[in-house]
Design a protein around this motif. Structure first.
Motif, PDB file in Angstrom:
ATOM      1  N   THR A 181      35.367  36.124  68.069  1.00  0.00           N
ATOM      2  CA  THR A 181      34.834  34.773  68.150  1.00  0.00           C
ATOM      3  C   THR A 181      34.869  34.171  66.756  1.00  0.00           C
ATOM      4  OG1 THR A 181      33.387  35.470  69.925  1.00  0.00           O
ATOM      5  CG2 THR A 181      32.874  33.385  68.877  1.00  0.00           C
ATOM      6  N   HIS A 182      35.575  33.087  66.615  1.00  0.00           N
ATOM      7  CA  HIS A 182      35.682  32.399  65.329  1.00  0.00           C
ATOM      8  C   HIS A 182      35.102  31.001  65.482  1.00  0.00           C
ATOM      9  CE1 HIS A 182      38.306  35.486  63.647  1.00  0.00           C
ATOM     10  NE2 HIS A 182      38.927  35.502  64.815  1.00  0.00           N
ATOM     11  N   HIS A 183      34.165  30.665  64.606  1.00  0.00           N
ATOM     12  CA  HIS A 183      33.578  29.333  64.599  1.00  0.00           C
ATOM     13  C   HIS A 183      33.975  28.645  63.305  1.00  0.00           C
ATOM     14  CE1 HIS A 183      31.017  30.235  68.062  1.00  0.00           C
ATOM     15  NE2 HIS A 183      30.842  31.427  67.513  1.00  0.00           N
ATOM     16  N   HIS A 184      34.430  27.444  63.403  1.00  0.00           N
ATOM     17  CA  HIS A 184      34.803  26.658  62.235  1.00  0.00           C
ATOM     18  C   HIS A 184      33.957  25.392  62.241  1.00  0.00           C
ATOM     19  CE1 HIS A 184      38.287  29.236  61.544  1.00  0.00           C
ATOM     20  NE2 HIS A 184      38.460  29.208  62.871  1.00  0.00           N
ATOM     21  N   TYR A 185      33.147  25.228  61.195  1.00  0.00           N
ATOM     22  CA  TYR A 185      32.257  24.077  61.116  1.00  0.00           C
ATOM     23  C   TYR A 185      32.600  23.246  59.892  1.00  0.00           C
ATOM     24  CZ  TYR A 185      29.525  26.934  64.321  1.00  0.00           C
ATOM     25  OH  TYR A 185      29.124  27.695  65.388  1.00  0.00           O
ATOM     26  N   ASP A 186      32.345  21.977  60.012  1.00  0.00           N
ATOM     27  CA  ASP A 186      32.527  21.074  58.882  1.00  0.00           C
ATOM     28  C   ASP A 186      31.202  20.351  58.673  1.00  0.00           C
ATOM     29  OD1 ASP A 186      33.650  19.614  56.865  1.00  0.00           O
ATOM     30  OD2 ASP A 186      34.556  18.128  58.208  1.00  0.00           O
ATOM     31  N   GLY A 187      30.413  20.818  57.721  1.00  0.00           N
ATOM     32  CA  GLY A 187      29.102  20.220  57.460  1.00  0.00           C
ATOM     33  C   GLY A 187      28.008  21.258  57.618  1.00  0.00           C
ATOM     34  N   PRO A 188      26.753  20.858  57.383  1.00  0.00           N
ATOM     35  CA  PRO A 188      25.636  21.808  57.480  1.00  0.00           C
ATOM     36  C   PRO A 188      25.404  22.224  58.938  1.00  0.00           C
ATOM     37  CG  PRO A 188      24.809  19.594  57.085  1.00  0.00           C
ATOM     38  CD  PRO A 188      26.303  19.516  56.982  1.00  0.00           C
TER      39      PRO A 188
END
Length: 163
Positions: A133-140
């Motif tokens: 499972t890979h999560h990619h976030y942009d921001g807090p």
């Protein structure tokens, strides 16, 4: 309109003249070659279907609606039943033809491949790795992952949730 030919108006001793016979022959031939009535045999309603309605769903022909897991299990059971019937039939024919085969030995010889295949299928099914499972976030980002253990006991069901 056709003349009335019911038994009340037809005399058995009456003989037709050649002209009457020709007229009757033409009428019979015309009836035989008359095109079939144009009664529709099918109708397709092309009006759009409503998105909602009070009509209950109708069961469609074929297999009943099932979940994908139930469908897979059903196919697996059908295949297992067919395989069992083939192996058992082969063993029965062998014992009947030889008139000497020991049923216990035949059961072991014919049952071993089936048991081996079932064991291998179970092993391969359990050997699948968990997907990454890979999560990619942009921001807090704030992540809260909790495991809740639920326990329900008693005649009057009491549920206890503990983190």
């Amino acid at each position: 309109m056709h003349p009335d030919t019911s038994p009340a108006t037809t005399r058995p001793d009456a003989v037709m003249s050649d002209a009457e016979a020709a007229v009757e022959a033409r009428r019979i031939i015309a009836d035989a070659y008359r095109p079939a009535p144009t009664t529709p045999t099918a109708y397709r309603d092309t009006s759009p279907l409503p998105t909602r309605g009070d009509t209950p769903p109708v069961i469609q022909p074929g297999r009943p609606p099932m979940s994908q897991g139930a469908t897979d299990a059903s196919v697996l059971m059908l295949a297992g039943g067919a395989m069992t019937a083939m192996v058992g039939g082969t063993a029965a024919v062998l014992m009947y033809v030889s008139q000497y085969a020991d049923p216990l030995v035949c059961g072991l010889v014919f049952g071993a491949p089936t048991a081996l295949l079932l064991a291998l299928a179970r092993l391969l099914k359990g050997a699948k790795p968990e997907p990454d499972t890979h999560h990619h976030y942009d921001g807090p980002v704030y992540q809260d992952q909790r495991n809740i253990h639920t326990r329900t006991t008693g005649v009057w069901a009491k549920t206890t949730n503990q983190p």
